[in-house]
Each structure stands twice: as structure tokens, then as C-alpha cells.
Design an enzyme around this catalytic site. Structure first.
Site, short mmCIF file in Angstrom:
data_model
loop_
_atom_site.label_atom_id
_atom_site.label_comp_id
_atom_site.label_asym_id
_atom_site.label_seq_id
_atom_site.Cartn_x
_atom_site.Cartn_y
_atom_site.Cartn_z
N CYS A 121 14.82 -2.62 -0.59
CA CYS A 121 14.33 -3.93 -0.99
C CYS A 121 14.83 -4.22 -2.40
O CYS A 121 15.33 -3.34 -3.09
CB CYS A 121 12.80 -4.02 -0.93
SG CYS A 121 12.25 -5.75 -0.76
N LYS A 197 5.61 -7.01 8.90
CA LYS A 197 5.07 -6.80 7.56
C LYS A 197 4.32 -8.06 7.14
O LYS A 197 4.92 -9.12 6.99
CB LYS A 197 6.20 -6.50 6.59
CG LYS A 197 5.75 -6.29 5.16
CD LYS A 197 6.91 -5.84 4.28
CE LYS A 197 6.46 -5.66 2.85
NZ LYS A 197 7.59 -5.28 1.98
N ARG A 207 2.06 -2.51 -6.03
CA ARG A 207 2.82 -3.34 -6.97
C ARG A 207 2.62 -2.87 -8.40
O ARG A 207 3.51 -3.00 -9.23
CB ARG A 207 2.45 -4.81 -6.78
CG ARG A 207 2.96 -5.30 -5.43
CD ARG A 207 2.63 -6.74 -5.14
NE ARG A 207 2.99 -7.04 -3.74
CZ ARG A 207 2.66 -8.16 -3.12
NH1 ARG A 207 1.98 -9.09 -3.77
NH2 ARG A 207 3.02 -8.35 -1.87
N ARG A 219 4.46 -13.87 -1.80
CA ARG A 219 5.47 -13.52 -0.80
C ARG A 219 5.22 -14.20 0.55
O ARG A 219 5.75 -13.78 1.57
CB ARG A 219 5.48 -12.00 -0.61
CG ARG A 219 5.74 -11.18 -1.87
CD ARG A 219 6.36 -9.83 -1.51
NE ARG A 219 6.18 -8.78 -2.49
CZ ARG A 219 6.81 -8.72 -3.67
NH1 ARG A 219 7.64 -9.67 -4.02
NH2 ARG A 219 6.60 -7.70 -4.47
N GLU A 235 8.94 -10.78 15.98
CA GLU A 235 9.63 -10.03 14.92
C GLU A 235 10.09 -8.66 15.42
O GLU A 235 11.21 -8.22 15.14
CB GLU A 235 8.69 -9.85 13.71
CG GLU A 235 8.38 -11.11 12.94
CD GLU A 235 9.55 -11.58 12.07
OE1 GLU A 235 10.52 -10.83 11.91
OE2 GLU A 235 9.48 -12.71 11.54
N LYS A 250 2.86 -2.83 9.22
CA LYS A 250 2.31 -2.66 7.87
C LYS A 250 1.55 -3.89 7.42
O LYS A 250 2.09 -4.98 7.58
CB LYS A 250 3.50 -2.40 6.96
CG LYS A 250 3.25 -2.35 5.51
CD LYS A 250 4.54 -2.19 4.78
CE LYS A 250 4.22 -2.28 3.31
NZ LYS A 250 5.31 -2.70 2.53
C1 PBG Z 1 8.56 -3.71 -1.20
C2 PBG Z 1 7.43 -2.99 -0.58
C3 PBG Z 1 6.06 -3.20 -0.74
C4 PBG Z 1 5.42 -2.19 -0.03
C5 PBG Z 1 6.40 -1.41 0.55
N1 PBG Z 1 7.63 -1.93 0.23
C6 PBG Z 1 5.32 -4.20 -1.55
C7 PBG Z 1 5.39 -5.62 -1.19
O1 PBG Z 1 5.99 -6.04 -0.21
O2 PBG Z 1 4.82 -6.37 -1.99
C8 PBG Z 1 3.93 -1.97 0.05
C9 PBG Z 1 3.51 -0.55 0.15
C10 PBG Z 1 2.10 -0.27 -0.16
O3 PBG Z 1 1.28 -1.16 -0.50
O4 PBG Z 1 1.75 0.92 -0.08
N2 PBG Z 1 8.97 -4.84 -0.53
ZN ZN Z 2 10.35 -6.20 -1.75
#
Ligand code: PBG
Ligand code: ZN
Length: 327
Positions: A121, A197, A207, A219, A235, A250
């Protein structure tokens, strides 16, 4: 006397009977994935506990290596990078000597048998903290983000990653990543897609841990709306069609219904990600003595297996393995 009711207790009388008829297998060490936060810093002995995730640490390279070597029976890790510098092109994400790339090389040199998975990411590397390129009008550009995500995945594969996990939620990311990997000769590198997600408040502690909060907005224009279940199947099927080898759902616990539905909709291996907020809540209650944390942890993870997860990403990985709570 003939009972006219069902005697469910017959098969619950003793541990061997209960073991015999249990439908969901106990957790296995080989199905557990440990998330790690690796920090780009001159001090490779860096080790800092994440305040909202007691027991979880940001680690320098040496400390990461130590962590991976000392957790018994550790089978797989998921790496997140925290770069020293951020910019509006996320250049640290696909730098040859970026922090994740260096971490992968270190870990694979030390433990070739460890399955090293990388989170792909841009948010940790973007000055604005979004997962894609931000336009002047504040929207996140989809198609121009894809080459950066693909380049990041390729750079991880080049460093030796066993599997890449794109989590940016741009449309077409799996096809872009698969295409770029193949074009660069990484036809054997599997894509573990964060297919489903949600735009979740349960990511809060992460974060803080990964320094990846968006500086403006949220987001919700790319991550899924928590009210949608059928969309999860779209998805999931889309990502399989684009070439994903396995999928992530997730968060996990609050979305166990989604896990269950996705399990029935696609046949690829499925991974549940018990996210930072799920961990933080259980941990906080445990530290306060309000719940039996170990029992709650095991029950929450078993629930994910029961819902259909083949593998689980959890911040409890170290404890599960150290305390021999898995088979
Ligand atoms: C990055 C990402 C996130 C998580 C995993 N990869 C944060 C988000 O999308 O804001 C969350 C993982 C967690 O809360 O344990 N894109
Ligand atoms: Zn990200």
C-alpha cells in the site's frame, strides 16, 4: 421414560466426547500470520511499544530479525513499513532500498523457510496518508495509482517476498499487480488480495502504529461501506477473476458474516484479519482484569475458523505460539 426433547448434552459429557464431535479444528501454528511494523531508522535496535496496542512494537531491522527468530514455530509474517520520509508519490514504497525491501532481504537470508508476506500500500509513504494519489480537488485518483501499487509489489517480489498483499482498494489493483509481476518474471509470486476491506473504525490503533492516518478526509471513497454484504461477493469474485490466489476479509470478528458468505462464494484460500482495534479492545479489557483475555482471544480466533477462515492474521500471533496455544 422417552424424552420428547433433544438431549444435546449427551455429546457434551466429557472432554473426549466433545473433542470427538467438535466441528472446527483447533488453531494450527501453520495457519497463523504475525503482523510486524518495521521502522526505517539508523538505530536498527529500535524497539518502541505502540501505546494503543500493548505488547506490539515498532521494530528496527535487528529487532525484527530477533523477533522472527525467537518466536517458536513461526510460519508466516506480514510486513508493514514505516519510512523515514514521505512524499506525494509514495516513493519509499517502491524504493529498491526501502524499509520493507530491506526487511524482506534480511528475513529471507536468515530464515528461508519463513513465509514473508508484504502489505502493498502507499498510505504509509504518502505525505497525505491516503492509499492513492491525491488530486488537487481532493479526490483519490484510481488509475494513475495502479502503476505505483504494481511497482511496489514488484519491488517486494524482487527483494524476495513470498507473497504480496495489495491493500489499497483501488479498482483493478489485482490485475495491475499480477500483470506487473508476470512481466518482470515473478509468475510464481502469489497475490493475497485484501479483496474485502471495509472503511472501518477498527483500524484506529494501526494508523497510530504505522503513521498512516489520512491528513484530510477519510478512506470511504475506496474502502467498502460497512452496510454492504453483497458487494463483498462482487469484490471477492472480481479479485479472483483478476488473478488473486487468496483473499483477505478485514476486519474479521465484526464481519464474520461476510467471511462466511465469501467462503461460499469463492474457492480460493481465505484469510481473516483480526485488526488492530479488535486486538486493542480485548487487550485493554484483559489488562484491566475485566475478561479472561486468553480465553476470549482463543474464542474470537476459533470463531473466525468456524466462519470459514483458512488462515488468520492476528496481533496475538506471538502469544499463541509462545504460550503453545495452537497445535
Ligand atoms: C493500509 C492498511 C491498514 C490496515 C492494514 N493495511 C490501515 C488502513 O487501511 O487504514 C489495517 C490493519 C489493522 O488495523 O490492524 N492500507
Ligand atoms: Zn493504505
Amino acid at each position: 421414560m422417552n424424552a420428547i426433547f433433544h438431549r444435546g448434552r449427551r455429546l457434551r459429557q466429557s472432554p473426549p466426547l466433545r473433542d470427538l464431535v467438535r466441528e472446527t479444528a483447533p488453531l494450527l501454528a501453520e495457519d497463523i500470520i504475525m503482523p510486524c511494523f518495521v521502522v526505517e531508522t539508523d538505530n536498527s535496535r529500535f524497539r518502541k511499544e505502540i501505546p494503543s496496542m500493548p505488547g506490539q512494537f515498532q521494530l528496527g531491522l535487528d529487532e525484527l530479525e530477533k523477533q522472527v527468530e525467537t518466536v517458536p514455530r513461526l510460519a508466516a509474517v506480514l510486513l508493514f513499513g514505516i519510512p523515514a520520509r514521505k512524499d506525494d508519490r509514495a516513493s519509499g514504497a517502491y524504493a529498491e532500498n526501502g524499509i520493507v525491501q530491506r526487511a524482506v532481504r534480511r528475513l529471507k537470508a536468515r530464515r528461508p523457510d519463513l513465509v514473508v508476506i508484504t502489505d502493498v500500500c502507499l498510505c504509509e509513504y504518502m505525505s497525505h496518508g491516503h492509499c492513492g494519489i491525491l488530486s488537487a480537488n481532493g479526490t483519490i485518483q484510481n488509475d494513475s495509482t495502479l502503476p505505483l501499487v504494481a511497482e511496489t509489489a514488484v519491488s517486494h517480489a524482487r527483494a524476495g517476498a513470498d507473497m504480496v498483499a495489495p491493500s489499497d482498494m483501488m479498482d483493478g489493483r489485482v490485475a495491475a499487480v499480477r500483470g506487473a509481476l508476470d512481466a518482470e518474471g515473478f509468475t510464481q509470486t502469489p497475490v493475497l488480495s485484501y479483496a474485502v476491506k471495509y472503511a472501518s473504525a477498527f483500524y484506529g490503533p494501526f494508523r497510530e502504529a504505522a503513521h498512516s492516518s489520512p491528513a484530510c478526509g477519510d478512506r470511504k471513497s475506496y474502502q467498502m461501506d460497512p452496510g454492504n454484504a453483497r458487494e463483498a461477493l462482487i469484490e471477492a469474485r472480481t479479485d479472483v477473476a483478476e488473478g488473486a490466489d487468496a483473499l483477505i476479509v478485514k476486519p474479521a470478528g465484526p464481519y464474520a458474516d461476510i467471511l462466511y458468505r465469501v467462503r461460499r462464494a469463492v474457492d480460493v484460500p481465505l484469510c481473516a484479519y483480526q485488526v488492530s482495534g479488535e486486538y486493542a479492545m480485548q487487550r485493554a479489557a484483559g489488562l484491566n482484569g475485566w475478561i479472561d483475555e486468553r480465553a476470549v482471544m482463543l474464542e474470537s480466533l476459533l470463531g473466525l475458523k468456524r466462519a470459514g477462515a483458512d488462515m488468520i492474521i492476528t496481533y496475538y500471533a506471538e502469544e499463541l505460539l509462545r504460550q503453545k496455544l495452537v497445535r
